[in-house]
Design an enzyme around this catalytic site. Structure first.
Site, PDB file in Angstrom:
ATOM      1  N   LYS A  55      -5.076  -8.502   7.727  1.00 40.23           N
ATOM      2  CA  LYS A  55      -5.574  -9.629   8.528  1.00 40.23           C
ATOM      3  C   LYS A  55      -6.894  -9.264   9.188  1.00 40.23           C
ATOM      4  O   LYS A  55      -7.842 -10.053   9.187  1.00 40.23           O
ATOM      5  CB  LYS A  55      -4.547  -9.997   9.618  1.00 40.23           C
ATOM      6  CG  LYS A  55      -3.374 -10.785   9.117  1.00 40.23           C
ATOM      7  CD  LYS A  55      -2.353 -10.979  10.217  1.00 40.23           C
ATOM      8  CE  LYS A  55      -1.110 -11.648   9.660  1.00 40.23           C
ATOM      9  NZ  LYS A  55       0.010 -11.663  10.582  1.00 40.23           N
ATOM     10  N   GLN A  85       3.033 -10.605  15.796  1.00 37.22           N
ATOM     11  CA  GLN A  85       3.638 -10.256  14.504  1.00 37.22           C
ATOM     12  C   GLN A  85       5.156 -10.160  14.633  1.00 37.22           C
ATOM     13  O   GLN A  85       5.667  -9.446  15.495  1.00 37.22           O
ATOM     14  CB  GLN A  85       3.048  -8.924  14.013  1.00 37.22           C
ATOM     15  CG  GLN A  85       3.492  -8.511  12.635  1.00 37.22           C
ATOM     16  CD  GLN A  85       2.982  -9.463  11.550  1.00 37.22           C
ATOM     17  OE1 GLN A  85       1.824  -9.866  11.552  1.00 37.22           O
ATOM     18  NE2 GLN A  85       3.864  -9.830  10.632  1.00 37.22           N
ATOM     19  N   ASP A 120      -0.119 -19.350  14.272  1.00 39.44           N
ATOM     20  CA  ASP A 120       1.030 -19.291  13.363  1.00 39.44           C
ATOM     21  C   ASP A 120       1.731 -20.651  13.278  1.00 39.44           C
ATOM     22  O   ASP A 120       2.554 -20.871  12.389  1.00 39.44           O
ATOM     23  CB  ASP A 120       2.050 -18.251  13.872  1.00 39.44           C
ATOM     24  CG  ASP A 120       2.103 -17.009  12.973  1.00 39.44           C
ATOM     25  OD1 ASP A 120       1.600 -17.077  11.843  1.00 39.44           O
ATOM     26  OD2 ASP A 120       2.660 -15.984  13.427  1.00 39.44           O
TER      27      ASP A 120
END
Ligand code: NAD
Length: 280
Positions: free
Chosen positions: A50, A94, A117
């Site tokens: 990422k 995460q 997200d």
């Protein structure tokens, strides 16, 4: 029939180039903060990828590394700090988180406008209600793949296999928003092969290696395989038996190299979307 192979690496490259072009035209640098708790090796690799992809698109990425024993209160304090930081447009915590930390409480603490997200309850609700918000990256990536194939989604019979909060449900909502006729099939569905055979667009997100066989697929269907599983021989396989399915489908994504590369590309897209909306 031999299916057209949908190359996710190429489509992801196109999305990333479009993101880089949007960033270059912005006049400011969007910021993405990824919070990594503990030492999960798969998460560490993903976070590194990422970082690299964000930098290549001109996004300022920072990784906040916290020890596995950080505790929920300290993690929530970190999220609050990033919420208040004007240089941060996107926040991603995460998952999975170490036991003892409630992921729902952490996700709900993220500023919905920075929730790249798309897991915050407000964004989940916006998608369900057909209102603008931030959309989960993997289903958004599937929509970008379908657009790249040029398949007509409006009016098409779409079947989504799997009803998880991060893939199946938002996938169904996005297809519905694009005017498909959507069926969601899952572990309690009575006749899975029959449901799949009705699909002009089939999205498999079940996490069962090669569950979907060639004779579950309608001739000419577009098959998107979200699954990432280790097969018996440790090989990466999808939820679809690729060779069988490719003999019947009109177009199909491989695993790896299909949906996988789209997730990070769409994370970058969401970061720019969040940055633009926050400054409006
Ligand atoms: P999950 O385990 O949360 O959900 C799986 C869903 O499939 C459930 O709704 C369940 O009802 C259904 N299911 C399970 N077994 C079934 C069966 N035998 N028949 C019918 N339905 C069944 O999984 P998830 O998080 O949605 O992920 C699904 C797959 O997608 C996994 O392989 C995961 O690794 C992969 N994935 C890939 C990406 C990517 O970037 N490509 C992102 C997220 C998930």
């Amino acid at each position: 029939m031999t299916a057209r192979i949908i190359d996710g690496r190429i489509v992801a490259g196109t999305v990333r180039a479009a993101v880089a072009a949007r960033v270059a035209a912005l006049g400011f640098q969007p910021g993405l903060a990824v919070v990594l708790v503990g030492e999960d090796p798969a998460s560490a690799v993903y976070v590194r990828n990422k970082d690299r992809a964000a930098a290549a698109a001109g996004i300022a990425a920072q990784t906040v590394r916290l020890p596995a024993d950080v505790g929920e209160a300290a993690l929530l304090a970190e999220v609050a700090r990033l919420n208040a930081d004007p240089s941060v447009d996107g926040i991603l915590v995460q998952l999975p988180l170490p036991s003892g930390i409630d992921p729902q409480r952490v996700v709900a603490a993220i500023d919905p406008g920075k929730d790249v997200d798309g897991f915050h309850p407000l964004n989940v609700g916006a998608l369900a209600a057909g209102q603008p918000g931030l959309v989960p990256c993997t289903p958004l990536g599937v929509m970008r793949l379908l657009e790249a194939v040029g398949v007509r989604i409006a009016g098409a019979r779409a079947v989504v296999l799997g009803r998880s909060a991060i893939v199946g449900r938002p996938m169904a909502a996005l297809l519905l928003a694009a005017d498909a006729t959507v069926t969601v099939a899952h572990s309690r569905t009575r006749d899975l092969p029959a449901e799949c055979r009705r699909a002009e667009i089939l999205v498999a997100a079940v996490g069962r290696p090669e569950l979907v066989r060639g004779d579950w697929i309608a001739p000419g269907a577009v098959v998107i395989d979200v699954g990432i599983n280790r097969g018996a021989d440790k090989r990466l396989v999808g939820d679809v038996a690729f060779a069988e399915a490719a003999a019947v489908a009109g177009a199909i994504t491989p695993v790896p190299g299909g949906v996988g590369p789209m997730t990070i590309a769409c994370l970058l897209e969401n970061t720019v979307t969040a940055a633009v909306r926050r400054r409006r």
